[in-house]
Design an enzyme around this catalytic site. Structure first.
Site, PDB file in Angstrom:
ATOM      1  N   HIS B  81       1.051  -1.305  -0.228  1.00 10.53           N
ATOM      2  CA  HIS B  81       0.674  -0.406   0.335  1.00 10.53           C
ATOM      3  C   HIS B  81       1.017   1.048   0.022  1.00 10.53           C
ATOM      4  O   HIS B  81       1.717   1.522   0.443  1.00 10.53           O
ATOM      5  CB  HIS B  81      -0.605   0.292   1.377  1.00 10.53           C
ATOM      6  CG  HIS B  81      -1.583   0.847   1.391  1.00 10.53           C
ATOM      7  ND1 HIS B  81      -3.031   1.145   0.467  1.00 10.53           N
ATOM      8  CD2 HIS B  81      -1.816   2.153   2.137  1.00 10.53           C
ATOM      9  CE1 HIS B  81      -3.576   2.790   0.836  1.00 10.53           C
ATOM     10  NE2 HIS B  81      -3.079   2.971   1.492  1.00 10.53           N
ATOM     11  N   ASP B 160     -14.227   2.870   7.924  1.00  9.08           N
ATOM     12  CA  ASP B 160     -13.673   3.991   7.310  1.00  9.08           C
ATOM     13  C   ASP B 160     -14.343   4.511   6.270  1.00  9.08           C
ATOM     14  O   ASP B 160     -13.752   5.726   6.611  1.00  9.08           O
ATOM     15  CB  ASP B 160     -12.575   2.808   7.161  1.00  9.08           C
ATOM     16  CG  ASP B 160     -11.160   3.544   6.717  1.00  9.08           C
ATOM     17  OD1 ASP B 160     -10.964   4.674   6.697  1.00  9.08           O
ATOM     18  OD2 ASP B 160     -11.379   4.050   4.556  1.00  9.08           O
ATOM     19  N   ARG B 167     -13.753  13.220   8.437  1.00 12.40           N
ATOM     20  CA  ARG B 167     -12.064  13.356   8.596  1.00 12.40           C
ATOM     21  C   ARG B 167     -11.904  15.064   7.476  1.00 12.40           C
ATOM     22  O   ARG B 167     -11.880  15.990   8.146  1.00 12.40           O
ATOM     23  CB  ARG B 167     -11.382  12.664   8.469  1.00 12.40           C
ATOM     24  CG  ARG B 167     -11.335  11.447   9.804  1.00 12.40           C
ATOM     25  CD  ARG B 167     -10.431  11.280   9.715  1.00 12.40           C
ATOM     26  NE  ARG B 167      -8.783  11.030   9.092  1.00 12.40           N
ATOM     27  CZ  ARG B 167      -8.403   9.817   9.144  1.00 12.40           C
ATOM     28  NH1 ARG B 167      -8.877   9.073   8.127  1.00 12.40           N
ATOM     29  NH2 ARG B 167      -6.803  10.420   8.629  1.00 12.40           N
ATOM     30  N   SER B 182      -7.065   4.052   9.682  1.00 12.64           N
ATOM     31  CA  SER B 182      -7.832   3.677   7.784  1.00 12.64           C
ATOM     32  C   SER B 182      -6.961   3.253   7.073  1.00 12.64           C
ATOM     33  O   SER B 182      -7.891   2.590   6.782  1.00 12.64           O
ATOM     34  CB  SER B 182      -7.978   5.094   7.573  1.00 12.64           C
ATOM     35  OG  SER B 182      -8.381   5.860   6.023  1.00 12.64           O
ATOM     36  N   LYS B 186      -8.504  -1.568   6.105  1.00 15.57           N
ATOM     37  CA  LYS B 186      -8.803  -1.736   5.540  1.00 15.57           C
ATOM     38  C   LYS B 186      -7.413  -3.014   4.656  1.00 15.57           C
ATOM     39  O   LYS B 186      -8.349  -3.888   4.369  1.00 15.57           O
ATOM     40  CB  LYS B 186      -8.846  -0.525   3.925  1.00 15.57           C
ATOM     41  CG  LYS B 186      -9.952  -0.251   4.282  1.00 15.57           C
ATOM     42  CD  LYS B 186      -9.811   0.973   2.654  1.00 15.57           C
ATOM     43  CE  LYS B 186      -9.047   2.493   3.010  1.00 15.57           C
ATOM     44  NZ  LYS B 186      -8.796   3.568   1.976  1.00 15.57           N
TER      45      LYS B 186
END
Lengths: 442, 442
Positions: B81, B160, B167, B182, B186
Site C-alpha cells: 500500500h 472507514d 475527516r 484508516s 482496510k
C-alpha cells in the site's frame, strides 16, 4: 476564499480566527451550508485551543444577530443572570427589589435540564402565570411596569440553541469562551443596558474552581464592555444549596418568605448584594453599597413584595399565593432525614441534591419531561452547623407512590451526599468571593 | 455505563480510551446511535490529544470488523500500500514481479480524488478491465492465479468510509493514529499476511516531513504486529513525480515499459525495492536483498511482463495493449513546455502537477466526476538535471478544446511549480530514505 475546512484547520492549529471567519461560519451553520459535524469539530478545537477576547466577541456577535434583538425606550434597564446552581431562587427576590428602586428588569429565563432547576419552571408553580409572551408584549410590559419575566424564545439568538444542543452532546460545554458567547449573545439580544452576572463556584456549579470562575467573570466583563454594557460579575458559593428549599413551589414559597424579610440569611444576603448591583449599574445609586442599602429599604418597607405581587397579577397568576401557600402545588408526604450521629455538617453535595430532586420529578432528564412542582427538599441544617443524633437535617417532600424512592434518597444522602464530622469544619465557604464592576465608556 | 459524552470528554481531557469504549463508539456510529457530530468532536479530540498504540489498534480493530474480512487458503499472501503520490504506478510493476516470484498479491486499490491519481482509474485505461469483482471471485482468482486487482468495495471496513468522509470535511485527515487506523483497517480486512507500506514524504505527499513519516511508519508497523502481520515500511521521496509520466494511460504505458526493462530509473528502483520486500515478507527470499535480486531476475526474464499480461486477460482487458499502446486512450494534442533559460531543475512541485492533471480531466474534483484517461504529462527532465534554454522540460498531453488550458498550465508551471536555478542543487532528494521490517512472532 472562506471555507469551513480552512477555518476548522486554523483553529485546530491554534491560530486566531478573524471576525469575518467566525461570522461566516455561524451564518453557514444557520443556513445549513455548514454541517453540525463541522460545527462540533470546530467546537472541540475551540475547547482545546481557546478563543481570545476578540474571537469570543465575534462569536457572541454572530450568535446575537442570528435572531431578533430588543432595545427599550427607557433607560436603567438592568438584567441579572446566574450560571446556575441548586436552590438558586434569587431572581424572584432581586427583580422586585430592583424594580421597586426604579430599575427596569427584563428577565428572559430558562427551564431546568439536568441537575439544576429553571426559573421559568419555578414561577410556573403559580397556576396561570404566563411565561410565553411575544417579544412585543414583553417590551411593552417592561416599559410600562419595569418588571417582566418570560421564558426563552426561539426568536432570541437561535444560533445559541443549535450550538448549545451540540455542545451538550459533545462534551464541549465547559469552555470559558463558549460559555461567555452563549450567555452574552442572549443577554445582549435581550437589550439590557447593564448586566449583573452571578457566577456560581463549587461542587454544585459548572465552575468547580475559583480560578476558573474568575476567568469566566473576566471574559464576560470584557465581552460586555465590547458591546458597551455596564457589567458586574459576582462570584458566589455553590458548595451547598442556596437557601433551605430545593424544588419548584418550595422555592417560590421561600422566595416570598424572603420578600417578607423572613428568608434564610444566605439567600437574603446574596439577593440584596445582586439587587444592589443592579440598582448601582442602573444609575439609581452612587455606589454598590448605596445600592444594597436601597435594596434593604424596599425589602423592609414591603415595596418589593408588592412589586412581586403585581408582576404575578399582570402575568396571569393569582397574587393571593403570597398570603396563602396552599394555593401552590404541595407534595402530600414528608420524610424526615435525621442525623445518624451527633456532629457538624461538613459537606452537602449540591449537584447530587439537584439530581435527587430530578429523580422525584422536580426536574427534567429529557427536554420533554413534565415537572412535578410540589416535590423537593427543605433543609434544616447547612454546612458548619451542629447537629444532634436523631435531629432532622432535611425533609423530603414526595408523593404517596414515592415512599420507597424517598427512603432510597434518604439512604444515599446519608451515605454519600451529606457528611457529618466530629469537628466543626475549619473552612466554612464564604457566600460571596468577589465582586467586580466594569463601566462602559459610552 | 458507556456514553458518547463520557468517551468524548475523556479524550478531550487527554486520557486513554479503553478498547471497549472505542469499539462501542464505532459500533454506535455504524448503527446510527451516535451522531456524526459526535464522531467529529471525538476526531478533533484525537487529532489534538493523540491516540497511543493500544488505542490505535482498538480503533483499527473496530473499523476492520465493521464489514467483511477475508482470509485465504494459501500462504505467502502479501500486499503493498502507498500513502499516495504523484505519478506513483509501482503497483502495476511490483505486483506482477512478486507474483512471478511465487507471492500471492491481493490488491484492493483506490480511485483518485484531489491531487493524487488512483490505481483503479489507471488500470481502467485498459478497456474492459473489470475492477468490480465480488469478494468471492476476488478470493478464488487470488488463490488460483496469485494476482488480482480490484477497486474498493463497501463490504470492506465500511466504518472507514464514513469516518474518512467526516475527516475530509473537518480538517482531521492529517493525524497519524487516524491515518494508521484508516489504512490498516482496510489492509487487515483484505486478509494479507504481510504488508509492505510505501510511505511517501515530500511536497507531493500527505507527510511533508521525514520525522512525521517515520512516526507514521512506526505506528503502522506496531499496529500490524498487534494483528500478527509481517510488516515492512519504506519511506520514499515524493518531492517530484515518480517516474516521468503523470496521467492514467500514460502511467500504464510507463509501467509496461518498466516491465520491459526500459522504465525510468527511479520508478524501476523503487518498484524492485518494494517487490523485493514483498518477496522477503512472503518467505520467498531469505533477505530483502535476496528478494530484490529475485525481482530483478523475473523483470529481466520477461516473467513479470507475462504475469501482467495474464492478469489483464483474466480480468477482461485486451493483453495486446502491452505490445500496442494505440489500444490505450491517448490525447490528441501535445504542448511542449520548454525551458525559458539554461540552468538546472531545482524543484518540481509534485502536488501542483497533480492538480494540473485534475484540471485537464485526468483526475476528480468531486467523487462523481468522470476521468479522461488520455491527458497528462510526460517529463523529460527531473530535479537535478541540466537543461538548456528552449529544451523541453515536459510535454502536456491534452485534447483539442484544451489549447488555452494547456497554455495556462504551461505558464503556471514555469512561473510557479518548476524552478530552474543557475547552480546544480546541492541536495538532490534520495529515492528511498528508510526501510524497516517487523516480523510477527506467530
Amino acid at each position: 476564499m472562506l471555507s469551513a475546512y480552512n477555518i476548522i484547520a486554523k483553529k485546530r492549529d491554534g491560530l486566531e480566527l478573524s471576525e469575518e471567519e467566525i461570522k461566516w461560519f455561524i451564518n453557514g451553520l444557520i443556513s445549513g451550508d455548514i454541517g453540525n459535524y463541522q460545527m462540533t469539530a470546530l467546537l472541540m478545537a475551540i475547547y482545546l485551543n481557546g478563543f481570545n477576547t476578540k474571537e469570543t466577541a465575534a462569536l457572541t456577535d454572530a450568535m446575537l444577530y442570528s435572531g431578533e434583538t430588543l432595545s427599550f425606550n427607557v433607560t436603567g434597564v438592568v438584567d441579572k443572570h446566574s450560571t446556575g446552581g441548586i436552590g438558586d431562587k434569587t431572581s424572584f427576590i432581586l427583580a422586585p427589589i430592583a424594580q421597586a428602586c426604579g430599575v427596569y428588569v427584563p428577565m428572559i429565563a430558562g427551564r431546568g435540564l439536568g441537575h439544576t432547576g429553571g426559573t421559568v419552571d419555578k414561577i410556573e408553580s403559580i397556576e396561570g402565570f404566563k411565561t410565553s409572551l411575544s417579544l412585543k408584549e414583553f417590551q411593552k410590559m417592561l416599559e410600562d411596569h419595569g418588571l417582566v419575566l418570560i421564558g426563552q424564545t426561539g426568536e432570541i439568538a437561535p444560533a445559541d440553541k443549535i450550538i448549545y444542543g451540540l455542545r451538550d452532546v459533545t462534551a464541549t460545554i465547559d469552555s470559558i469562551p463558549l460559555i461567555t458567547a452563549s450567555i452574552m449573545s442572549k443577554k445582549l439580544a435581550e437589550g439590557a443596558q447593564g448586566i449583573v452576572m452571578d457566577i456560581k463556584v463549587g461542587n454544585g456549579a459548572f465552575m468547580k474552581s475559583k480560578s476558573q470562575a474568575k476567568k469566566l467573570a473576566k471574559s464576560i466583563r470584557q465581552t460586555g464592555l465590547r458591546f458597551d454594557r455596564n457589567m458586574m460579575t459576582v462570584l458566589s458559593d455553590m458548595n451547598q444549596p442556596l437557601g433551605d428549599a430545593v424544588g419548584n413551589s418550595l422555592e417560590i414559597i421561600e422566595s416570598i418568605e424572603t420578600l417578607k424579610g423572613k428568608g434564610p440569611k444566605d439567600l437574603t444576603d446574596l439577593s440584596l448584594h445582586l439587587a444592589g448591583g443592579m440598582i448601582y449599574l442602573a444609575g439609581k445609586a452612587k455606589t454598590h453599597t448605596a445600592g444594597i442599602r436601597k435594596a434593604k429599604e424596599v425589602l423592609k418597607s414591603g415595596a418589593a413584595l408588592q412589586s412581586f405581587k403585581e408582576m404575578i397579577e399582570r402575568q396571569g397568576g393569582n397574587p393571593a399565593v403570597v398570603e396563602d401557600y396552599s394555593l401552590l402545588p404541595q407534595a402530600s408526604h414528608h420524610h424526615v432525614v435525621a442525623a445518624p450521629r451527633s456532629g457538624f455538617i461538613t459537606k452537602i453535595e449540591a449537584t447530587r441534591i439537584g439530581l435527587h430532586c430530578v429523580s422525584l420529578g422536580g426536574g427534567r432528564k429529557k427536554a420533554e419531561d413534565k415537572i412535578d412542582f410540589g416535590v423537593g427538599f427543605s433543609f434544616h441544617k447547612k454546612v458548619g452547623q451542629k447537629v444532634k443524633e436523631g435531629e432532622p437535617i432535611l425533609t423530603i417532600h414526595h408523593n404517596e407512590n414515592q415512599r420507597d424512592l424517598a427512603l432510597k434518597i434518604s439512604d444515599e444522602m446519608l451515605s454519600k451526599d451529606i457528611k457529618i464530622g466530629r469537628q466543626k469544619p475549619a473552612k466554612i465557604p464564604n457566600l460571596i468571593y468577589e465582586t467586580e464592576t466594569s463601566w462602559s465608556q459610552k
